[in-house]
Each structure stands twice: as C-alpha cells, then as structure tokens.
Design a protein around this motif. Sequence first.
Motif, PDB file in Angstrom:
ATOM      1  N   MET A   1     114.381 -76.214 -35.123  1.00  0.00           N
ATOM      2  CA  MET A   1     113.621 -74.987 -34.935  1.00  0.00           C
ATOM      3  C   MET A   1     113.485 -74.284 -36.282  1.00  0.00           C
ATOM      4  SD  MET A   1     113.257 -74.488 -31.515  1.00  0.00           S
ATOM      5  CE  MET A   1     113.876 -75.362 -30.094  1.00  0.00           C
ATOM      6  N   SER A   2     112.427 -73.555 -36.450  1.00  0.00           N
ATOM      7  CA  SER A   2     112.187 -72.944 -37.754  1.00  0.00           C
ATOM      8  C   SER A   2     111.702 -71.527 -37.592  1.00  0.00           C
ATOM      9  CB  SER A   2     111.145 -73.743 -38.533  1.00  0.00           C
ATOM     10  OG  SER A   2     110.765 -73.060 -39.685  1.00  0.00           O
ATOM     11  N   GLY A   3     112.064 -70.701 -38.531  1.00  0.00           N
ATOM     12  CA  GLY A   3     111.466 -69.382 -38.608  1.00  0.00           C
ATOM     13  C   GLY A   3     110.160 -69.442 -39.351  1.00  0.00           C
ATOM     14  N   ALA A   4     109.577 -68.283 -39.590  1.00  0.00           N
ATOM     15  CA  ALA A   4     108.263 -68.230 -40.222  1.00  0.00           C
ATOM     16  C   ALA A   4     108.398 -68.104 -41.727  1.00  0.00           C
ATOM     17  CB  ALA A   4     107.479 -67.047 -39.679  1.00  0.00           C
ATOM     18  N   VAL A   5     107.381 -68.547 -42.420  1.00  0.00           N
ATOM     19  CA  VAL A   5     107.252 -68.326 -43.850  1.00  0.00           C
ATOM     20  C   VAL A   5     106.089 -67.370 -44.044  1.00  0.00           C
ATOM     21  CG1 VAL A   5     106.779 -69.382 -46.076  1.00  0.00           C
ATOM     22  CG2 VAL A   5     108.143 -70.608 -44.397  1.00  0.00           C
ATOM     23  N   HIS A   6     106.327 -66.249 -44.656  1.00  0.00           N
ATOM     24  CA  HIS A   6     105.298 -65.218 -44.781  1.00  0.00           C
ATOM     25  C   HIS A   6     104.689 -65.231 -46.179  1.00  0.00           C
ATOM     26  CE1 HIS A   6     106.365 -63.326 -40.950  1.00  0.00           C
ATOM     27  NE2 HIS A   6     107.610 -63.572 -41.294  1.00  0.00           N
TER      28      HIS A   6
ATOM     29  N   VAL B   1     104.179 -90.299 -35.846  1.00  0.00           N
ATOM     30  CA  VAL B   1     104.224 -89.321 -34.762  1.00  0.00           C
ATOM     31  C   VAL B   1     105.337 -88.319 -35.057  1.00  0.00           C
ATOM     32  CG1 VAL B   1     104.541 -88.951 -32.290  1.00  0.00           C
ATOM     33  CG2 VAL B   1     103.344 -90.997 -33.101  1.00  0.00           C
ATOM     34  N   LEU B   2     104.964 -87.035 -35.160  1.00  0.00           N
ATOM     35  CA  LEU B   2     105.936 -85.973 -35.391  1.00  0.00           C
ATOM     36  C   LEU B   2     106.208 -85.281 -34.056  1.00  0.00           C
ATOM     37  CD1 LEU B   2     104.352 -84.365 -38.597  1.00  0.00           C
ATOM     38  CD2 LEU B   2     105.847 -86.374 -38.429  1.00  0.00           C
ATOM     39  N   THR B   3     107.456 -85.232 -33.678  1.00  0.00           N
ATOM     40  CA  THR B   3     107.837 -84.570 -32.429  1.00  0.00           C
ATOM     41  C   THR B   3     108.993 -83.635 -32.754  1.00  0.00           C
ATOM     42  OG1 THR B   3     107.214 -86.569 -31.228  1.00  0.00           O
ATOM     43  CG2 THR B   3     108.433 -84.920 -30.005  1.00  0.00           C
ATOM     44  N   PRO B   4     108.693 -82.434 -33.256  1.00  0.00           N
ATOM     45  CA  PRO B   4     109.754 -81.561 -33.768  1.00  0.00           C
ATOM     46  C   PRO B   4     110.739 -81.060 -32.722  1.00  0.00           C
ATOM     47  CG  PRO B   4     107.610 -80.954 -34.648  1.00  0.00           C
ATOM     48  CD  PRO B   4     107.360 -81.914 -33.542  1.00  0.00           C
ATOM     49  N   GLY B   5     110.344 -81.012 -31.443  1.00  0.00           N
ATOM     50  CA  GLY B   5     111.272 -80.531 -30.441  1.00  0.00           C
ATOM     51  C   GLY B   5     110.561 -79.996 -29.217  1.00  0.00           C
ATOM     52  N   PRO B   6     111.329 -79.520 -28.229  1.00  0.00           N
ATOM     53  CA  PRO B   6     110.741 -79.014 -26.986  1.00  0.00           C
ATOM     54  C   PRO B   6     109.902 -77.757 -27.221  1.00  0.00           C
ATOM     55  CG  PRO B   6     113.086 -79.485 -26.714  1.00  0.00           C
ATOM     56  CD  PRO B   6     112.802 -79.557 -28.173  1.00  0.00           C
ATOM     57  N   THR B   7     108.786 -77.665 -26.497  1.00  0.00           N
ATOM     58  CA  THR B   7     107.877 -76.529 -26.655  1.00  0.00           C
ATOM     59  C   THR B   7     107.509 -75.853 -25.336  1.00  0.00           C
ATOM     60  OG1 THR B   7     105.989 -78.045 -26.540  1.00  0.00           O
ATOM     61  CG2 THR B   7     106.824 -77.494 -28.738  1.00  0.00           C
ATOM     62  N   PHE B   8     107.882 -76.458 -24.212  1.00  0.00           N
ATOM     63  CA  PHE B   8     107.454 -75.937 -22.911  1.00  0.00           C
ATOM     64  C   PHE B   8     108.612 -76.013 -21.923  1.00  0.00           C
ATOM     65  CE2 PHE B   8     105.744 -76.491 -18.643  1.00  0.00           C
ATOM     66  CZ  PHE B   8     104.832 -75.458 -18.553  1.00  0.00           C
ATOM     67  N   PRO B   9     108.783 -74.938 -21.115  1.00  0.00           N
ATOM     68  CA  PRO B   9     108.118 -73.627 -21.147  1.00  0.00           C
ATOM     69  C   PRO B   9     108.657 -72.752 -22.281  1.00  0.00           C
ATOM     70  CG  PRO B   9     109.748 -73.684 -19.395  1.00  0.00           C
ATOM     71  CD  PRO B   9     109.716 -75.058 -19.980  1.00  0.00           C
ATOM     72  N   GLY B  10     107.874 -71.743 -22.643  1.00  0.00           N
ATOM     73  CA  GLY B  10     108.148 -70.988 -23.850  1.00  0.00           C
ATOM     74  C   GLY B  10     109.517 -70.333 -23.914  1.00  0.00           C
TER      75      GLY B  10
ATOM     76  N   ARG C   1     112.426 -71.127 -22.270  1.00  0.00           N
ATOM     77  CA  ARG C   1     113.513 -72.101 -22.362  1.00  0.00           C
ATOM     78  C   ARG C   1     112.903 -73.499 -22.389  1.00  0.00           C
ATOM     79  NH1 ARG C   1     118.698 -70.098 -18.763  1.00  0.00           N
ATOM     80  NH2 ARG C   1     118.901 -68.041 -19.711  1.00  0.00           N
ATOM     81  N   PRO C   2     112.402 -73.906 -23.537  1.00  0.00           N
ATOM     82  CA  PRO C   2     111.651 -75.161 -23.598  1.00  0.00           C
ATOM     83  C   PRO C   2     112.516 -76.398 -23.367  1.00  0.00           C
ATOM     84  CG  PRO C   2     111.987 -74.242 -25.794  1.00  0.00           C
ATOM     85  CD  PRO C   2     112.456 -73.202 -24.826  1.00  0.00           C
ATOM     86  N   VAL C   3     111.980 -77.317 -22.575  1.00  0.00           N
ATOM     87  CA  VAL C   3     112.659 -78.589 -22.310  1.00  0.00           C
ATOM     88  C   VAL C   3     111.740 -79.783 -22.562  1.00  0.00           C
ATOM     89  CG1 VAL C   3     114.278 -77.603 -20.639  1.00  0.00           C
ATOM     90  CG2 VAL C   3     112.072 -78.476 -19.840  1.00  0.00           C
TER      91      VAL C   3
ATOM     92  N   SER D   1     110.240 -67.963 -32.393  1.00  0.00           N
ATOM     93  CA  SER D   1     110.611 -66.576 -32.642  1.00  0.00           C
ATOM     94  C   SER D   1     110.711 -65.829 -31.317  1.00  0.00           C
ATOM     95  CB  SER D   1     109.580 -65.895 -33.538  1.00  0.00           C
ATOM     96  OG  SER D   1     108.341 -65.759 -32.854  1.00  0.00           O
ATOM     97  N   GLY D   2     111.257 -64.634 -31.352  1.00  0.00           N
ATOM     98  CA  GLY D   2     111.331 -63.824 -30.136  1.00  0.00           C
ATOM     99  C   GLY D   2     109.957 -63.545 -29.565  1.00  0.00           C
ATOM    100  N   LEU D   3     108.977 -63.277 -30.436  1.00  0.00           N
ATOM    101  CA  LEU D   3     107.629 -62.994 -29.976  1.00  0.00           C
ATOM    102  C   LEU D   3     106.973 -64.250 -29.410  1.00  0.00           C
ATOM    103  CD1 LEU D   3     105.486 -60.776 -29.745  1.00  0.00           C
ATOM    104  CD2 LEU D   3     104.683 -61.432 -32.022  1.00  0.00           C
ATOM    105  N   ALA D   4     107.168 -65.400 -30.073  1.00  0.00           N
ATOM    106  CA  ALA D   4     106.558 -66.639 -29.602  1.00  0.00           C
ATOM    107  C   ALA D   4     107.076 -67.028 -28.224  1.00  0.00           C
ATOM    108  CB  ALA D   4     106.816 -67.762 -30.595  1.00  0.00           C
ATOM    109  N   SER D   5     108.306 -66.649 -27.907  1.00  0.00           N
ATOM    110  CA  SER D   5     108.889 -67.049 -26.624  1.00  0.00           C
ATOM    111  C   SER D   5     108.246 -66.346 -25.439  1.00  0.00           C
ATOM    112  CB  SER D   5     110.402 -66.784 -26.624  1.00  0.00           C
ATOM    113  OG  SER D   5     110.671 -65.390 -26.634  1.00  0.00           O
ATOM    114  N   ILE D   6     107.505 -65.256 -25.696  1.00  0.00           N
ATOM    115  CA  ILE D   6     106.846 -64.559 -24.583  1.00  0.00           C
ATOM    116  C   ILE D   6     105.324 -64.527 -24.709  1.00  0.00           C
ATOM    117  CG2 ILE D   6     108.841 -63.090 -24.099  1.00  0.00           C
ATOM    118  CD1 ILE D   6     107.328 -60.789 -25.480  1.00  0.00           C
ATOM    119  N   ALA D   7     104.781 -64.845 -25.890  1.00  0.00           N
ATOM    120  CA  ALA D   7     103.339 -64.697 -26.113  1.00  0.00           C
ATOM    121  C   ALA D   7     102.523 -65.715 -25.324  1.00  0.00           C
ATOM    122  CB  ALA D   7     103.024 -64.808 -27.600  1.00  0.00           C
TER     123      ALA D   7
END
Length: 250
Positions: free
Chosen positions: A1-6, A195-204, A206-208, A230-236
């Motif tokens: 998992m990664s944070g953002a780069v601004h 093929v890049l599969t960085p990790g679970p993405t769904f559902p936002g 608690r992704p599995v 991010s916290g925002l991405a988990s609900i957006a």
Amino acid sequence: MSGAVHRPHGSHKPHGPTGRIRVATYNIHKSIGTDGVCDPMRIISVLREMDADIVALQEADRRFGSRASTLPLVALDDTPWRPLDLGRRPRSIGWHGNALLVRRGLEARAVHALDVPTLEPRGAVSADIVTHGGALRVAGMHCDLSGFRRRAQFRAVLDHTEAQRPNLPTVLMGDFNQWGVASGAMRAFGNGWQVLTPGPTFPGRRPVAQLDRIVITRNLHCVASGVHHSGLASIASDHLPVWADIELPN
C-alpha cells in the motif's frame, strides 16, 4: 500500500527522473462513495493525492439518459488534468464509462473509443501520449462482470494495440473484474507483457479482491506500484485506485 506523492498544482514536472511517468486506474463508481453519498469532489481530491500523469477512469459517466460525466467539467477545469475527447454524447467524458485523464502539457494522439465483445454495456478506450520520455500508448477498460467474454475483451484490446504501431510501449489498465492473478482470462497476456497486481482494491473500506490491474509491455520498467489506500480513498468509491511509476526505454 502506498501514500500519495504531492507536487504543486499546475506543475508539469514528471515523478523522478526524465523518462519516468506515473499511471493510475480508478473505478470511481459514478462518484458514489461507500457511504452512499455522490460527491465528485472527493474523487478529485483522491486524484490529487495520487498525482498521476495519466489516469484511466471507469464508471466516469452516468449509465442512463444523457450519459453525463459524474465529474463536473468545470471542476476538472481546475485540476492538472484534462479528459481526452472520448465521449460520444455532449456531456460525457468517456465511452461506456471509460475515460482517460491526461496531465496538461502532455500531447495525446490517436485517441480511440473501442468496441469489445460483450454481454453487458462495456467498452475500452486508448490513446498515444507524448510524454517527456517518449511516446506511450495507454488503454483503459472495464471488463465483463460475468467472465464469459472477459478473455475476448482482452484479445480485442490487444488486437487494437498490435495493429497500431505494435512496438510502442503500452500500458493496459482498468477494472478487470478478475479475481485470479494469473488464471482465467489473464492467460490472454503472453510473454510480451508484465502483469502488475499491487494488492486488493475491492471493496474500498476493507478490500479483499484484486480486481484493478495494470499490465505493461516488456519494454517498460515498473519502478514501483501500489494501491492508494488513504482515508479519503476508502470512502470516495467502492474501489481503491491503483498506480504505477514506470520508466520508458531510452
């Protein structure tokens, strides 16, 4: 998992050295979050957190009626990105919900809305982007939920890319709706692809499921990739976005 780069708003500088670019894919669920609220500004905030140079969006347009973009065009005007001209209706930014956002200052050529074999309203989009490191083809897609036509959809996109300057470095990305990492329809990608599969993405929240993928040609180098959680991405949205930093060949 990664944070953002601004980086500062309006900057056209690439991530890292010349020749490196950040791509991302994000199913924005028509801007409806996991709390049931339609809030396109949350989606734009998540895009700012990731700060990618090229973004493939899925479910960017409403499904019925005028198929209007769920991201207000006036709001996109105030971002570092512009949507490519893929909409076949005046208020749409995509094709069957698939859209491409490109950082301002990058030139787009050969922009296509693709028809793919389908049992559901599906499609794909592609464009050749002239980056600071050279030309790059990018295709975004939202694949079949049932799985019956998914491999044929991959094949249709691959056939398109091979017919258009086949040696051009290429990135395919989107909501593949594919649970297996290397099984099923993923067998459509042969030795010429990574093929890049960085990790679970769904559902936002608690992704599995690893539904959102990025696939790149062997002449590209993936420096880093991740799920933006991010916290925002988990609900957006009900999906988390996926990103990759890639280097183009010299």
